[in-house]
Design an enzyme around this catalytic site. Structure first.
Site, PDB file in Angstrom:
ATOM      1  N   GLY A  86     -29.900  -8.933  38.316  1.00  0.00           N
ATOM      2  CA  GLY A  86     -30.928  -8.019  37.816  1.00  0.00           C
ATOM      3  C   GLY A  86     -30.485  -6.566  37.770  1.00  0.00           C
ATOM      4  O   GLY A  86     -31.290  -5.665  37.595  1.00  0.00           O
ATOM      5  N   GLY A 127     -33.156 -12.384  33.729  1.00  0.00           N
ATOM      6  CA  GLY A 127     -33.755 -11.501  32.723  1.00  0.00           C
ATOM      7  C   GLY A 127     -33.674 -12.036  31.301  1.00  0.00           C
ATOM      8  O   GLY A 127     -34.687 -12.090  30.584  1.00  0.00           O
ATOM      9  N   HIS A 167     -31.909 -19.295  46.559  1.00  0.00           N
ATOM     10  CA  HIS A 167     -31.672 -18.095  45.752  1.00  0.00           C
ATOM     11  C   HIS A 167     -31.599 -16.879  46.677  1.00  0.00           C
ATOM     12  O   HIS A 167     -32.316 -16.815  47.680  1.00  0.00           O
ATOM     13  CB  HIS A 167     -32.798 -17.928  44.721  1.00  0.00           C
ATOM     14  N   SER A 172     -26.916 -11.112  35.698  1.00  0.00           N
ATOM     15  CA  SER A 172     -26.878 -10.312  34.469  1.00  0.00           C
ATOM     16  C   SER A 172     -26.111 -10.979  33.327  1.00  0.00           C
ATOM     17  O   SER A 172     -25.464 -10.290  32.538  1.00  0.00           O
ATOM     18  CB  SER A 172     -26.321  -8.911  34.756  1.00  0.00           C
ATOM     19  N   GLU A 197     -23.871 -16.632  42.543  1.00  0.00           N
ATOM     20  CA  GLU A 197     -24.644 -15.467  42.119  1.00  0.00           C
ATOM     21  C   GLU A 197     -24.372 -14.292  43.046  1.00  0.00           C
ATOM     22  O   GLU A 197     -25.022 -14.148  44.084  1.00  0.00           O
ATOM     23  CB  GLU A 197     -26.135 -15.808  42.148  1.00  0.00           C
ATOM     24  N   ASN A 243     -33.894 -18.917  35.046  1.00  0.00           N
ATOM     25  CA  ASN A 243     -34.713 -18.715  36.238  1.00  0.00           C
ATOM     26  C   ASN A 243     -35.739 -17.639  35.900  1.00  0.00           C
ATOM     27  O   ASN A 243     -35.398 -16.461  35.792  1.00  0.00           O
ATOM     28  CB  ASN A 243     -33.792 -18.262  37.392  1.00  0.00           C
ATOM     29  N   TRP A 244     -36.981 -18.063  35.726  1.00  0.00           N
ATOM     30  CA  TRP A 244     -38.017 -17.105  35.286  1.00  0.00           C
ATOM     31  C   TRP A 244     -38.549 -16.257  36.444  1.00  0.00           C
ATOM     32  O   TRP A 244     -39.325 -15.330  36.211  1.00  0.00           O
ATOM     33  CB  TRP A 244     -39.175 -17.851  34.618  1.00  0.00           C
ATOM     34  N   LYS A 245     -38.183 -16.618  37.661  1.00  0.00           N
ATOM     35  CA  LYS A 245     -38.656 -15.885  38.847  1.00  0.00           C
ATOM     36  C   LYS A 245     -40.187 -15.762  38.827  1.00  0.00           C
ATOM     37  O   LYS A 245     -40.853 -16.658  38.321  1.00  0.00           O
ATOM     38  CB  LYS A 245     -37.965 -14.520  38.945  1.00  0.00           C
ATOM     39  N   GLU A 265     -32.834 -14.037  46.478  1.00  0.00           N
ATOM     40  CA  GLU A 265     -34.121 -13.361  46.701  1.00  0.00           C
ATOM     41  C   GLU A 265     -34.915 -14.068  47.790  1.00  0.00           C
ATOM     42  O   GLU A 265     -35.643 -13.443  48.552  1.00  0.00           O
ATOM     43  CB  GLU A 265     -34.901 -13.278  45.374  1.00  0.00           C
TER      44      GLU A 265
END
Ligand code: PGA
Length: 255
Positions: free
Chosen positions: A173, A235, A95, A213, A167, A10-12, A97
């Site tokens: 992160g 990440g 997600h 992570s 998650e 997931n490159w966000k 976020e």
């Protein structure tokens, strides 16, 4: 029953289109052969380019969200049809976020899931508890509620197509990974919940990933757990060395 491992990045909101092209080229150079699935989810503006560059490789492409309508007056949104047309096969939905910063609710997650499935996209549904919820001992209640509401009126056949990512919000992160035992406990619980909502068979077929992570140092321990079928990786997915190393590690894990 055995489920193949899925490694999804997931490159966000990272990588412009040209930076994404550079990263994909680097990943391709280092990519091991693998029977496992390897998915990258770049931002919308890089999707088309990444789809093009991933042709004839094992890399499959996912988006990070999609709307529930095919088209219309929804400024700023992207429809599942638009994703489908450029060769996107997967879409992350719900997600944390998006739930935290953009008002995503279980109701909108449910709508997005149904639309993605209708257009033949495979959703990667994210669920997970906050630190506060975990410390209050309410993790399982929250996960069960999220799964039940997010999957409302979704058929058993569709449920089996889903990828669910556990998650824990406190592990995303933060460099604070859930221990393999903590992650396994909740991934197993997700499977038990699917078994209750649908059937044991459906629960066995659905892929459940862990995210938070994950990196090349902890991947082996996490991916070796019987109910963890892969990783949704943030990440470490932005570094060609790390993500290809995780895929290599997954090749050596017998499921
Ligand atoms: P992280 O992100 O690997 O950077 O913790 C995972 C995710 O948010 O999907």
């Amino acid at each position: 029953m055995s489920r193949n491992i899925i490694i999804a990045g997931n490159w966000k909101m990272n990588k412009t289109s040209s930076e994404a092209a550079k990263l994909i080229k680097e990943i391709k150079e280092k990519l091991p052969t693998s029977e496992n699935k390897f998915i990258v989810c770049p931002p919308f503006t890089a999707l088309e380019k990444v789809c093009e560059l991933s042709k004839e490789s094992i890399i499959e492409v996912g988006a990070q969200n999609c709307h529930w309508e095919e088209k219309g007056a929804f400024t700023g949104e992207i429809s599942p049809l638009m994703l489908k047309e450029i060769g996107v096969k997967y879409v992350i939905i719900g997600h944390s976020e998006r739930r935290t910063y953009f008002g995503e609710t279980d109701e909108t997650v449910n709508k997005r899931l149904k639309a993605a499935l209708n257009y033949g996209l495979t959703p990667i549904l994210c669920v997970g508890e906050s630190l506060e919820t975990r410390e209050a001992g309410n993790t399982k209640t929250l996960i069960k509620n999220q799964i039940t509401q997010d999957l409302k009126d979704i058929s058993k056949t569709d449920c089996e197509k889903l990828i669910i990512a556990y998650e824990p919000v406190w592990a995303i992160g933060t460099g604070k990974t859930a221990t393999a035992e903590q992650a396994e406990e909740i991934c197993l619980f997700i499977r038990e919940t699917l078994s209750e909502l649908y059937s044991k068979d459906c629960a066995e077929k659905t892929h459940v990933l862990y995210g938070g992570s994950m990196n090349e140092k902890n991947a082996k321990e996490l991916l070796s757990m019987p109910n963890i079928d892969g990783g949704l990786i943030g990440g470490a997915a932005l570094k060609a060395d790390s993500i290809t190393e995780i895929l290599k590690i997954s090749n050596n894990i017998a499921k």
